[in-house]
Design a protein around this motif. Structure first.
Motif, PDB file in Angstrom:
ATOM      1  N   GLY A 106       0.812  -1.209   0.000  1.00  0.00           N
ATOM      2  CA  GLY A 106       0.000   0.000   0.000  1.00  0.00           C
ATOM      3  C   GLY A 106       0.848   1.263   0.000  1.00  0.00           C
ATOM      4  O   GLY A 106       0.567   2.221  -0.725  1.00  0.00           O
ATOM      5  N   ARG A 110       0.968   4.012  -3.044  1.00  0.00           N
ATOM      6  CA  ARG A 110       0.668   5.411  -2.750  1.00  0.00           C
ATOM      7  C   ARG A 110       1.778   6.316  -3.272  1.00  0.00           C
ATOM      8  O   ARG A 110       1.527   7.403  -3.795  1.00  0.00           O
ATOM      9  N   LEU A 119      -5.220   2.537  -0.841  1.00  0.00           N
ATOM     10  CA  LEU A 119      -6.226   2.459   0.219  1.00  0.00           C
ATOM     11  C   LEU A 119      -6.768   1.051   0.376  1.00  0.00           C
ATOM     12  O   LEU A 119      -6.979   0.572   1.504  1.00  0.00           O
ATOM     13  N   LEU A 122      -3.988  -1.014   2.169  1.00  0.00           N
ATOM     14  CA  LEU A 122      -3.839  -0.629   3.568  1.00  0.00           C
ATOM     15  C   LEU A 122      -5.049  -1.064   4.387  1.00  0.00           C
ATOM     16  O   LEU A 122      -4.915  -1.491   5.548  1.00  0.00           O
ATOM     17  N   SER A 123      -6.232  -0.985   3.787  1.00  0.00           N
ATOM     18  CA  SER A 123      -7.437  -1.437   4.489  1.00  0.00           C
ATOM     19  C   SER A 123      -7.407  -2.941   4.701  1.00  0.00           C
ATOM     20  O   SER A 123      -7.815  -3.444   5.761  1.00  0.00           O
ATOM     21  N   ARG A 136      -3.669   2.512  10.282  1.00  0.00           N
ATOM     22  CA  ARG A 136      -4.722   3.534  10.342  1.00  0.00           C
ATOM     23  C   ARG A 136      -4.169   4.913   9.969  1.00  0.00           C
ATOM     24  O   ARG A 136      -4.820   5.691   9.267  1.00  0.00           O
ATOM     25  N   GLU A 138      -1.534   5.565   8.073  1.00  0.00           N
ATOM     26  CA  GLU A 138      -1.216   5.610   6.651  1.00  0.00           C
ATOM     27  C   GLU A 138      -2.483   5.687   5.802  1.00  0.00           C
ATOM     28  O   GLU A 138      -2.488   6.311   4.734  1.00  0.00           O
ATOM     29  N   ILE A 139      -3.563   5.073   6.253  1.00  0.00           N
ATOM     30  CA  ILE A 139      -4.850   5.222   5.572  1.00  0.00           C
ATOM     31  C   ILE A 139      -5.291   6.688   5.624  1.00  0.00           C
ATOM     32  O   ILE A 139      -5.776   7.250   4.632  1.00  0.00           O
ATOM     33  N   HIS A 143      -6.090   9.314   2.472  1.00  0.00           N
ATOM     34  CA  HIS A 143      -7.273  10.166   2.325  1.00  0.00           C
ATOM     35  C   HIS A 143      -6.877  11.628   2.113  1.00  0.00           C
ATOM     36  O   HIS A 143      -7.445  12.322   1.266  1.00  0.00           O
ATOM     37  N   GLU A 155      -9.147  10.517  10.788  1.00  0.00           N
ATOM     38  CA  GLU A 155      -8.354   9.299  10.953  1.00  0.00           C
ATOM     39  C   GLU A 155      -6.937   9.598  11.430  1.00  0.00           C
ATOM     40  O   GLU A 155      -6.325   8.793  12.140  1.00  0.00           O
TER      41      GLU A 155
END
Length: 442
Positions: A106, A110, A119, A122-123, A136, A138-139, A143, A155
């Motif tokens: 991820g 990115r 995303l 990473l999710s 969390r 890095e998510i 965003h 987040e």
């Protein structure tokens, strides 16, 4: 092997590297040794050797998902993202429940601007390892990169759970977004200079809500922030703190203020130079534009290798008598001017600048700042002056993804690399735009 690994885990990397090399002299075909040595070498920045050791490790154990992922990490650090992605994909193909593999994939996607795919990875990593707070965070950054500021900043509060983000040592409570009328609130810097310059704008909203706003900042920023009219008091780090009721990280303000983010970011210039300064920039009769130049990040900072530009490359813009260049460069890279024999092409004012108030005075006398991603970028943009930002392909989340403008700063234009490490096309675009800009000035 255990002693070497213990030294590695405790951060004694040179000791660990020496031990790994001694062990390899006895066991030259030990995959784990090559892998561990590669990881240690990557951390200290010896990337070519790190990649070579990881390749050797993988040749000895080709179906090991972790070894593919670690080689991918080394290639990513070496700015070889396409190769890195292939090995990260191979890692999660070999081990579909490999949370760390999806996390590393991820990050690499990115970097390449494939934010939606990032995303997803990473999710998936977070699903496989729900306790992974870093996933969390890095998510959240993903965003923010795609411009989803509300979700991203919400987040991003998870960063406070990371071990490398220690809580502030204040006895007063942290502000949770509640009423502020009649309260004294202390804003403090959580990260670097850039974040103070970017997010101090939110002090205006706190003032509107009835707070007395106090700002704790790095000493280099103190005199500059004294000129911000909606800050009641500025305190430099190391000075005694005044009494206050609440505290808040500057980086948490976009989340906690709960204001309309586009409106909050489209504010008029909020930074200005002091009324008096000894910085005076000269003029030449044929010069149509006076341009500030800043080309190198401070040594040791994250992404320094990617975001700095060799001054020799930027000298391709010099030699035009209608363009007068001033160096605002600080630190060790001030020597680049003399080392390249560029004293007659670039006037060095960086040596006379000791804080950001002085830098603001110099900037106020220029027509344009041409810069890499550095704190001076946020200073110039916060002053509302034309700022052309030269970005590597992999850049900080504050500049988002695939944009040539910034929602934070209306006066910023962004020139991005299309290929990692390639500054030539970027500088050529800048040259073309400078020719156009010359025609618009009197």
């Amino acid at each position: 092997m255990r002693l070497a690994a213990a030294a590695h885990r405790s951060g004694r990397l040179e000791e660990a590297i020496t031990s790994y090399m001694r062990l390899l002299a006895v066991r030259p075909y030990h995959a784990e040794l090559h892998n561990n040595l590669g990881v240690a070498l990557r951390i200290i920045g010896k990337l070519d050797a790190a990649v070579a050791h990881h390749r050797t490790s993988l040749a000895l154990d080709p179906d090991n998902a972790a070894l593919h992922s670690n080689l991918g990490n080394a290639l990513r650090a070496a700015n070889r993202h396409d190769e890195a992605v292939r090995h990260h994909f191979r890692a999660v193909s070999l081990k579909p429940d490999y949370a760390e593999g999806f996390f590393n994939l991820g990050l690499c996607l990115r970097d390449l601007g494939r934010v939606e795919e990032a995303l997803g990875c990473l999710s998936r990593s977070l699903q496989l390892a729900p306790q992974n707070t870093r996933a969390r965070v890095e998510i959240a950054i993903a965003h923010l990169m795609r411009g989803d500021l509300a979700a991203g900043f919400a987040e991003y509060e998870w960063r406070k759970q990371l071990p490398d983000v220690p809580p502030p040592e204040f006895k007063q409570p942290a502000w949770d977004g509640g009423p502020l009328a009649g309260r004294r609130i202390l804003l403090y810097p959580e990260q670097g200079l850039s974040d103070v310059l970017l997010f101090v704008r939110y002090a205006r909203e706190l003032k509107r809500r009835g707070a007395t706003v106090l700002v704790l900042c790095q000493a280099l920023l103190r005199d500059l922030l004294l000129s911000v009219d909606y800050i009641d008091r500025v305190v430099a780090e190391g000075e005694p703190l005044p009494d206050f009721d609440l505290h808040v990280s500057l980086l948490s303000l976009p989340y906690l203020c709960g204001v309309d983010l586009p409106a909050a970011t489209a504010v008029e210039p909020y930074l200005k130079p002091p009324s008096e300064s000894r910085i005076r920039l000269g003029k030449l009769p044929r010069a149509r534009l006076r341009i500030g130049l800043y080309w190198a990040a401070m040594p040791g900072q994250q992404l320094d290798r990617q975001r700095s530009i060799p001054l020799a490359d930027l000298l391709a813009l010099a030699g035009d008598p209608e363009l007068l260049f001033f160096s605002l460069q600080g630190g060790a890279h001030q020597k680049d001017i003399q080392n390249l024999g560029a004293n007659g092409l670039l006037h060095d004012v960086g040596r006379g600048i000791y804080d950001f108030a002085e830098a603001a005075t110099a900037l106020s006398q220029l027509d344009l700042l041409l810069t890499i991603d550095a704190p001076i970028t946020h200073l110039a943009a916060g002053m509302g002056m034309p700022t052309w930002l030269l970005l590597p392909m992999t850049c900080d989340w504050r500049w988002m993804h695939a944009r040539n403008t910034s929602p934070w700063y209306p006066s910023v234009r962004i020139f991005r690399q299309a290929t990692p490490g390639s500054w030539g096309p970027v500088i050529e675009r800048v040259r073309t735009e400078l020719e156009i800009m010359k025609t618009t000035v009197g």
